[in-house]
Enzyme design. Sequence first.
Site, PDB file in Angstrom:
ATOM      1  N   TYR A   1     -15.641   0.066   7.985  1.00  0.00           N
ATOM      2  CA  TYR A   1     -14.066   0.149   7.640  1.00  0.00           C
ATOM      3  C   TYR A   1     -13.307  -0.180   9.041  1.00  0.00           C
ATOM      4  CZ  TYR A   1      -9.786   2.448   8.399  1.00  0.00           C
ATOM      5  OH  TYR A   1      -8.415   2.963   8.583  1.00  0.00           O
TER       6      TYR A   1
ATOM      7  N   ILE B   1      -0.338   7.470   3.464  1.00  0.00           N
ATOM      8  CA  ILE B   1       0.544   7.142   4.532  1.00  0.00           C
ATOM      9  C   ILE B   1       2.125   6.426   3.849  1.00  0.00           C
ATOM     10  CG2 ILE B   1       1.259   6.546   6.848  1.00  0.00           C
ATOM     11  CD1 ILE B   1      -1.665   6.900   7.444  1.00  0.00           C
TER      12      ILE B   1
ATOM     13  N   LEU C   1      -2.692  -0.589  -6.633  1.00  0.00           N
ATOM     14  CA  LEU C   1      -3.102   0.835  -7.420  1.00  0.00           C
ATOM     15  C   LEU C   1      -4.802   0.795  -7.487  1.00  0.00           C
ATOM     16  CD1 LEU C   1      -0.400   1.353 -10.005  1.00  0.00           C
ATOM     17  CD2 LEU C   1      -0.759   2.343  -7.765  1.00  0.00           C
TER      18      LEU C   1
ATOM     19  N   ASN D   1      -5.800  10.065  13.366  1.00  0.00           N
ATOM     20  CA  ASN D   1      -6.212  10.610  12.032  1.00  0.00           C
ATOM     21  C   ASN D   1      -4.964  11.602  11.476  1.00  0.00           C
ATOM     22  OD1 ASN D   1      -9.051  10.260  13.050  1.00  0.00           O
ATOM     23  ND2 ASN D   1      -9.380  11.375  11.089  1.00  0.00           N
TER      24      ASN D   1
ATOM     25  N   GLY E   1       0.729  -1.376  -0.074  1.00  0.00           N
ATOM     26  CA  GLY E   1      -0.008  -0.018  -0.056  1.00  0.00           C
ATOM     27  C   GLY E   1       0.937   1.157   0.059  1.00  0.00           C
TER      28      GLY E   1
ATOM     29  N   THR F   1      -5.531   1.102  13.252  1.00  0.00           N
ATOM     30  CA  THR F   1      -6.024   2.493  13.433  1.00  0.00           C
ATOM     31  C   THR F   1      -6.774   2.517  14.630  1.00  0.00           C
ATOM     32  OG1 THR F   1      -7.726   3.909  12.637  1.00  0.00           O
ATOM     33  CG2 THR F   1      -8.057   1.620  12.168  1.00  0.00           C
ATOM     34  N   ASP F   2      -6.817   3.879  15.032  1.00  0.00           N
ATOM     35  CA  ASP F   2      -7.465   4.042  16.609  1.00  0.00           C
ATOM     36  C   ASP F   2      -9.068   3.918  16.273  1.00  0.00           C
ATOM     37  OD1 ASP F   2      -8.259   6.179  14.853  1.00  0.00           O
ATOM     38  OD2 ASP F   2      -7.809   7.741  16.470  1.00  0.00           O
ATOM     39  N   GLU F   3      -9.550   3.799  15.039  1.00  0.00           N
ATOM     40  CA  GLU F   3     -11.165   3.539  14.811  1.00  0.00           C
ATOM     41  C   GLU F   3     -11.301   2.270  15.497  1.00  0.00           C
ATOM     42  OE1 GLU F   3     -12.816   5.385  11.616  1.00  0.00           O
ATOM     43  OE2 GLU F   3     -11.008   6.453  11.101  1.00  0.00           O
TER      44      GLU F   3
ATOM     45  N   LYS G   1     -10.872  -3.242   9.748  1.00  0.00           N
ATOM     46  CA  LYS G   1      -9.347  -3.081  10.274  1.00  0.00           C
ATOM     47  C   LYS G   1      -9.271  -3.830  11.798  1.00  0.00           C
ATOM     48  CE  LYS G   1      -6.577  -0.887   9.267  1.00  0.00           C
ATOM     49  NZ  LYS G   1      -5.361  -1.254   8.507  1.00  0.00           N
TER      50      LYS G   1
ATOM     51  N   TYR H   1     -20.666  17.378   8.440  1.00  0.00           N
ATOM     52  CA  TYR H   1     -21.503  16.194   8.732  1.00  0.00           C
ATOM     53  C   TYR H   1     -22.048  16.779  10.038  1.00  0.00           C
ATOM     54  CZ  TYR H   1     -19.435  13.067   5.225  1.00  0.00           C
ATOM     55  OH  TYR H   1     -18.823  12.577   4.022  1.00  0.00           O
TER      56      TYR H   1
HETATM   57  P1  NAD Z   1      -5.110   5.236   1.215  1.00  0.00           P
HETATM   58  O1  NAD Z   1      -6.277   5.012   0.996  1.00  0.00           O
HETATM   59  O2  NAD Z   1      -4.488   6.505   1.007  1.00  0.00           O
HETATM   60  O3  NAD Z   1      -3.927   4.174   0.483  1.00  0.00           O
HETATM   61  C1  NAD Z   1      -4.150   2.707   0.639  1.00  0.00           C
HETATM   62  C2  NAD Z   1      -3.139   2.185  -0.468  1.00  0.00           C
HETATM   63  O4  NAD Z   1      -3.350   0.781  -0.420  1.00  0.00           O
HETATM   64  C3  NAD Z   1      -3.707   2.487  -1.929  1.00  0.00           C
HETATM   65  O5  NAD Z   1      -2.052   2.910  -2.251  1.00  0.00           O
HETATM   66  C4  NAD Z   1      -4.163   1.339  -2.429  1.00  0.00           C
HETATM   67  O6  NAD Z   1      -3.868   1.261  -3.787  1.00  0.00           O
HETATM   68  C5  NAD Z   1      -3.636   0.154  -1.559  1.00  0.00           C
HETATM   69  N1  NAD Z   1      -4.317  -0.986  -1.751  1.00  0.00           N
HETATM   70  C6  NAD Z   1      -5.764  -1.168  -1.380  1.00  0.00           C
HETATM   71  N2  NAD Z   1      -6.039  -2.225  -1.562  1.00  0.00           N
HETATM   72  C7  NAD Z   1      -4.999  -2.891  -1.899  1.00  0.00           C
HETATM   73  C8  NAD Z   1      -4.819  -4.595  -2.086  1.00  0.00           C
HETATM   74  N3  NAD Z   1      -5.612  -5.260  -2.122  1.00  0.00           N
HETATM   75  N4  NAD Z   1      -3.410  -4.920  -2.381  1.00  0.00           N
HETATM   76  C9  NAD Z   1      -2.477  -4.091  -2.615  1.00  0.00           C
HETATM   77  N5  NAD Z   1      -2.763  -2.599  -2.335  1.00  0.00           N
HETATM   78  C10 NAD Z   1      -3.947  -2.339  -1.946  1.00  0.00           C
HETATM   79  O7  NAD Z   1      -4.818   4.925   2.949  1.00  0.00           O
HETATM   80  P2  NAD Z   1      -3.746   5.643   4.006  1.00  0.00           P
HETATM   81  O8  NAD Z   1      -4.626   6.795   4.438  1.00  0.00           O
HETATM   82  O9  NAD Z   1      -2.395   5.828   3.600  1.00  0.00           O
HETATM   83  O10 NAD Z   1      -3.794   4.581   4.997  1.00  0.00           O
HETATM   84  C11 NAD Z   1      -2.478   3.686   5.070  1.00  0.00           C
HETATM   85  C12 NAD Z   1      -2.989   2.624   6.226  1.00  0.00           C
HETATM   86  O11 NAD Z   1      -3.084   3.547   7.578  1.00  0.00           O
HETATM   87  C13 NAD Z   1      -4.227   1.865   6.135  1.00  0.00           C
HETATM   88  O12 NAD Z   1      -4.178   0.666   6.749  1.00  0.00           O
HETATM   89  C14 NAD Z   1      -5.024   2.464   7.092  1.00  0.00           C
HETATM   90  O13 NAD Z   1      -6.094   1.856   7.720  1.00  0.00           O
HETATM   91  C15 NAD Z   1      -4.045   3.190   8.066  1.00  0.00           C
HETATM   92  N6  NAD Z   1      -4.719   4.230   8.978  1.00  0.00           N
HETATM   93  C16 NAD Z   1      -4.742   5.534   8.338  1.00  0.00           C
HETATM   94  C17 NAD Z   1      -4.957   6.512   8.869  1.00  0.00           C
HETATM   95  C18 NAD Z   1      -5.549   7.917   8.456  1.00  0.00           C
HETATM   96  O14 NAD Z   1      -5.740   8.824   8.810  1.00  0.00           O
HETATM   97  N7  NAD Z   1      -5.310   7.891   7.032  1.00  0.00           N
HETATM   98  C19 NAD Z   1      -5.085   6.733  10.401  1.00  0.00           C
HETATM   99  C20 NAD Z   1      -4.652   5.430  10.942  1.00  0.00           C
HETATM  100  C21 NAD Z   1      -4.450   4.357  10.260  1.00  0.00           C
HETATM  101  P1  TYD Z   2     -12.394  11.523   7.672  1.00  0.00           P
HETATM  102  O1  TYD Z   2     -11.440  12.433   7.231  1.00  0.00           O
HETATM  103  O2  TYD Z   2     -13.442  10.653   6.415  1.00  0.00           O
HETATM  104  O3  TYD Z   2     -11.752  10.412   8.641  1.00  0.00           O
HETATM  105  P2  TYD Z   2     -12.503   9.258   9.815  1.00  0.00           P
HETATM  106  O4  TYD Z   2     -13.746   9.294   9.264  1.00  0.00           O
HETATM  107  O5  TYD Z   2     -11.588   8.219   9.349  1.00  0.00           O
HETATM  108  O6  TYD Z   2     -12.011  10.063  11.052  1.00  0.00           O
HETATM  109  O7  TYD Z   2     -13.619  12.331   8.440  1.00  0.00           O
HETATM  110  C1  TYD Z   2     -12.940  13.208   9.640  1.00  0.00           C
HETATM  111  C2  TYD Z   2     -14.038  13.707  10.187  1.00  0.00           C
HETATM  112  O8  TYD Z   2     -14.826  14.851   9.448  1.00  0.00           O
HETATM  113  C3  TYD Z   2     -14.937  12.805  10.770  1.00  0.00           C
HETATM  114  O9  TYD Z   2     -15.795  13.388  11.756  1.00  0.00           O
HETATM  115  C4  TYD Z   2     -16.334  12.991   9.646  1.00  0.00           C
HETATM  116  C5  TYD Z   2     -16.102  14.485   9.223  1.00  0.00           C
HETATM  117  N1  TYD Z   2     -16.344  14.921   7.872  1.00  0.00           N
HETATM  118  C6  TYD Z   2     -17.135  15.908   7.284  1.00  0.00           C
HETATM  119  O10 TYD Z   2     -17.826  16.352   8.252  1.00  0.00           O
HETATM  120  N2  TYD Z   2     -17.582  15.949   6.133  1.00  0.00           N
HETATM  121  C7  TYD Z   2     -16.783  15.384   5.176  1.00  0.00           C
HETATM  122  O11 TYD Z   2     -17.117  15.382   3.710  1.00  0.00           O
HETATM  123  C8  TYD Z   2     -15.936  14.397   5.398  1.00  0.00           C
HETATM  124  C9  TYD Z   2     -15.223  13.492   4.468  1.00  0.00           C
HETATM  125  C10 TYD Z   2     -15.673  14.019   6.838  1.00  0.00           C
END
Ligand code: NAD
Ligand code: TYD
Length: 335
Positions: free
Chosen positions: A147, A12, A35, A176, A7, A123-125, A151, A204
Amino acid sequence: MKLLVTGGAGFIGSNFIRYMIREHPDYQIINLDKLTYAGNPDNLRDIESHPNYRFVQGDICDPAAVEPLAKAADLILNFAAETHVDRSILEPGGFIQTDVFGTYVLLEAAKRNNHERYIQISTDEVYGSIDRGAFTEASPLHPNSPYAASKAAGDLLVQSYVRTYGFPAIITRSSNNFGPYQYPEKVIPLFITNALEDKPLPLYGDGQNIRDWIYVIDNCAAIDLVLHRGRPGEVYNIGGGSERTNIGLTRFILNELGKPVGLIQYVKDRSGHDRRYALDCGKVAALGFKARHVFEDDLLETIRWYQEHAPWWQKIKSGEFQKYYDRMYAKRENG
Ligand code: NAD
Ligand code: TYD
């Protein structure tokens, strides 16, 4: 050391690969990424021909794609996942497939190849929502969205391998993330780019939901630390210590861009919307981690990044993004 990062073309993962190439010039990195809509080769354009980096397009659910790469690597860091809560409400199937079955495929490959570490990016979720106080690593998992549940299932599967097979996995649960290269469906890049385009910012519910924000580079540093100093079998929370309401965040972005608060559009709340996330990060702090970044400074820098990289997000927003967005809102309005 040879790392298999899955990924790595996402938000990240791409920041992490860039960070590791800079911090550990002797490491080799293979990036296995399917991708999907969220995976974007543009995120790593600057290092695509670096001698220590190799990209392979493939699916973590496909053992034939994973096996040779696991064999060539010392360890796997699993970032690959379906990651957007709203998409998981719309179509949960792909989340179960990648976040659960994909994790299983990687665990099996790592076990078969006797890897001495495996890092699962959770994730913290997985903890669900908390009104007061903060979750510790020992708090029960109570995921509320498809989601978060997928996870949590991946996270529990990793823990089962630790207990059953003595598998040397470590799990990180971060709050986040925000920063450069985040797909503009997530709230911070969505609101920055909508504001830049003078489009409404769909907030929201009552906008009082709270998230704990961590700058992506801080999370990368924490993952690097856990990789080298974490204890196998352990879980580490990684938070930014920056709790903000969504409305506060939104007003900050509008103010910095000189846009009117009238762009805020209150919309129907997300189903099962978690009210607040908060983490106790004492365990990772004991390893030596401290978030170095100040939220508002980094949010400003992030706003500048999206201002200066308009072609990056405009390409995304003019493609698949709009179709998803229209479908998501049509479904929400019709219940
Ligand atoms: P993202 O959606 O930006 O990227 C996900 C990547 O995974 C993409 O490049 C996608 O092509 C690849 N992918 C998806 N399915 C795949 C598969 N079956 N095989 C190979 N590659 C695949 O996500 P992100 O925000 O960079 O998150 C990365 C990780 O961190 C995830 O595991 C997510 O759960 C975790 N995480 C994210 C956040 C956040 O705030 N973004 C917070 C805590 C944990
Ligand atoms: P998001 O970036 O989707 O992250 P997560 O749900 O994984 O925490 O959303 C962050 C916060 O923002 C969440 O409380 C939902 C809110 N939100 C909106 O209010 N409007 C939006 O269009 C989106 C995408 C999120």
